[in-house]
Motif scaffolding. Sequence first.
Motif, PDB file in Angstrom:
ATOM      1  N   VAL A 158       0.839  -1.201  -0.055  1.00  0.00           N
ATOM      2  CA  VAL A 158      -0.063   0.124   0.005  1.00  0.00           C
ATOM      3  C   VAL A 158       0.865   1.150  -0.048  1.00  0.00           C
ATOM      4  CG1 VAL A 158      -1.478   1.275   1.318  1.00  0.00           C
ATOM      5  CG2 VAL A 158      -1.991  -1.136   1.060  1.00  0.00           C
ATOM      6  N   ALA A 159       1.912   1.253   0.816  1.00  0.00           N
ATOM      7  CA  ALA A 159       2.862   2.400   1.022  1.00  0.00           C
ATOM      8  C   ALA A 159       3.255   2.721  -0.315  1.00  0.00           C
ATOM      9  CB  ALA A 159       3.686   2.288   2.054  1.00  0.00           C
ATOM     10  N   ALA A 160       4.018   1.527  -1.000  1.00  0.00           N
ATOM     11  CA  ALA A 160       4.859   1.663  -2.248  1.00  0.00           C
ATOM     12  C   ALA A 160       3.662   2.277  -3.236  1.00  0.00           C
ATOM     13  CB  ALA A 160       5.442   0.305  -2.559  1.00  0.00           C
ATOM     14  N   THR A 161       2.649   1.844  -3.283  1.00  0.00           N
ATOM     15  CA  THR A 161       1.765   2.184  -4.363  1.00  0.00           C
ATOM     16  C   THR A 161       1.531   3.755  -4.322  1.00  0.00           C
ATOM     17  OG1 THR A 161       0.788  -0.011  -4.186  1.00  0.00           O
ATOM     18  CG2 THR A 161      -0.601   1.738  -5.287  1.00  0.00           C
ATOM     19  N   ALA A 166       2.466   9.182  -6.648  1.00  0.00           N
ATOM     20  CA  ALA A 166       2.806  10.653  -6.516  1.00  0.00           C
ATOM     21  C   ALA A 166       3.889  10.825  -7.334  1.00  0.00           C
ATOM     22  CB  ALA A 166       3.215  10.957  -4.924  1.00  0.00           C
ATOM     23  N   MET A 167       5.014   9.945  -7.568  1.00  0.00           N
ATOM     24  CA  MET A 167       6.265  10.078  -8.239  1.00  0.00           C
ATOM     25  C   MET A 167       5.887  10.059  -9.822  1.00  0.00           C
ATOM     26  SD  MET A 167       8.942   7.467  -6.340  1.00  0.00           S
ATOM     27  CE  MET A 167       9.998   7.642  -7.963  1.00  0.00           C
ATOM     28  N   CYS A 168       4.823   9.175 -10.136  1.00  0.00           N
ATOM     29  CA  CYS A 168       4.387   9.222 -11.493  1.00  0.00           C
ATOM     30  C   CYS A 168       3.951  10.720 -12.050  1.00  0.00           C
ATOM     31  CB  CYS A 168       3.298   8.217 -11.813  1.00  0.00           C
ATOM     32  SG  CYS A 168       3.988   6.608 -11.752  1.00  0.00           S
ATOM     33  N   ARG A 169       3.024  11.216 -10.995  1.00  0.00           N
ATOM     34  CA  ARG A 169       2.619  12.407 -11.525  1.00  0.00           C
ATOM     35  C   ARG A 169       3.536  13.720 -11.636  1.00  0.00           C
ATOM     36  NH1 ARG A 169      -2.190  14.170  -7.554  1.00  0.00           N
ATOM     37  NH2 ARG A 169      -2.643  15.540  -9.325  1.00  0.00           N
ATOM     38  N   ALA A 170       4.635  13.386 -10.775  1.00  0.00           N
ATOM     39  CA  ALA A 170       5.641  14.755 -10.869  1.00  0.00           C
ATOM     40  C   ALA A 170       6.450  14.365 -11.997  1.00  0.00           C
ATOM     41  CB  ALA A 170       6.284  14.276  -9.365  1.00  0.00           C
ATOM     42  N   LYS A 171       6.621  12.918 -12.242  1.00  0.00           N
ATOM     43  CA  LYS A 171       7.828  12.953 -13.270  1.00  0.00           C
ATOM     44  C   LYS A 171       7.194  12.815 -14.757  1.00  0.00           C
ATOM     45  CE  LYS A 171      11.282  10.230 -11.051  1.00  0.00           C
ATOM     46  NZ  LYS A 171      11.962   8.813 -11.033  1.00  0.00           N
ATOM     47  N   ASP A 179       7.695  -0.344 -12.608  1.00  0.00           N
ATOM     48  CA  ASP A 179       8.907  -0.795 -11.925  1.00  0.00           C
ATOM     49  C   ASP A 179       8.462  -1.415 -10.688  1.00  0.00           C
ATOM     50  OD1 ASP A 179      10.436  -0.077 -14.133  1.00  0.00           O
ATOM     51  OD2 ASP A 179      11.437   1.691 -13.125  1.00  0.00           O
ATOM     52  N   VAL A 180       7.709  -0.625 -10.121  1.00  0.00           N
ATOM     53  CA  VAL A 180       7.269  -0.893  -8.556  1.00  0.00           C
ATOM     54  C   VAL A 180       6.413  -2.320  -8.548  1.00  0.00           C
ATOM     55  CG1 VAL A 180       5.915  -0.462  -6.531  1.00  0.00           C
ATOM     56  CG2 VAL A 180       7.589   1.118  -7.557  1.00  0.00           C
ATOM     57  N   THR A 181       5.405  -2.313  -9.690  1.00  0.00           N
ATOM     58  CA  THR A 181       4.737  -3.697  -9.851  1.00  0.00           C
ATOM     59  C   THR A 181       5.632  -4.723  -9.899  1.00  0.00           C
ATOM     60  OG1 THR A 181       2.873  -2.221 -10.865  1.00  0.00           O
ATOM     61  CG2 THR A 181       2.878  -4.516 -11.319  1.00  0.00           C
ATOM     62  N   GLU A 182       6.452  -4.729 -10.945  1.00  0.00           N
ATOM     63  CA  GLU A 182       7.141  -5.899 -10.953  1.00  0.00           C
ATOM     64  C   GLU A 182       8.201  -6.426  -9.676  1.00  0.00           C
ATOM     65  OE1 GLU A 182       7.189  -7.718 -13.810  1.00  0.00           O
ATOM     66  OE2 GLU A 182       5.790  -6.474 -14.308  1.00  0.00           O
TER      67      GLU A 182
END
Length: 205
Positions: A158-161, A166-171, A179-182
Amino acid sequence: MTKSSPTARERIVAGAADMISRRGLNATSIRETAKHARAPLGSTYHYFPEGKQQLATEAVRYAGEFAARNLRKELPAGPVAGLRAFLGLWRKIVVDSDFRAGCPVLAVSIEEPPTDEIPAAVLAAAEVFDQWEALLAASLREHGAAPEQAAQLATLIVAATEGTVAMCRAKRSISPLDDVTEQLQTLITTTLNQHRPTPSSPSGV
């Protein structure tokens, strides 16, 4: 109106969740939410007489249950299936909104409350996180993970998701979430394999 058509109240709640996911709670107003949901302003106050905090609380619960339904649907196939469905849900939201929307539950959680008292919407967010973790942890336990390890891994998922969205929106890139999914999938598989019994060797070998 057909049976599956959302009510005016449901449209307002869904609209509030969408706006909070894009702007955050403090930048979301009752007036703009009514306009976004194409509902009369008066009806918004009728359904939510306690105002913005009541509406935000309902929006958080709506978003929480939406994700929980996806988990309940996919987790019977195993924790990896549940993981991919959970992250896939947020992937779709981020991509479909052109990186403008994230998770309204997180958005409510990180904003500073106006008073020392914990707002109802923040308490609802904590309950949503607990619900997601409980669903994931239960599936991990059912597939062989030790209780403590299952709980810790569910929290990590949950925390990683939430952080990766938020990282995806910023980048302006979906790569962090992919990457995190894998990596989380690999971690789950490794964890469960550690708890699977080793096949017995044939007698005489």
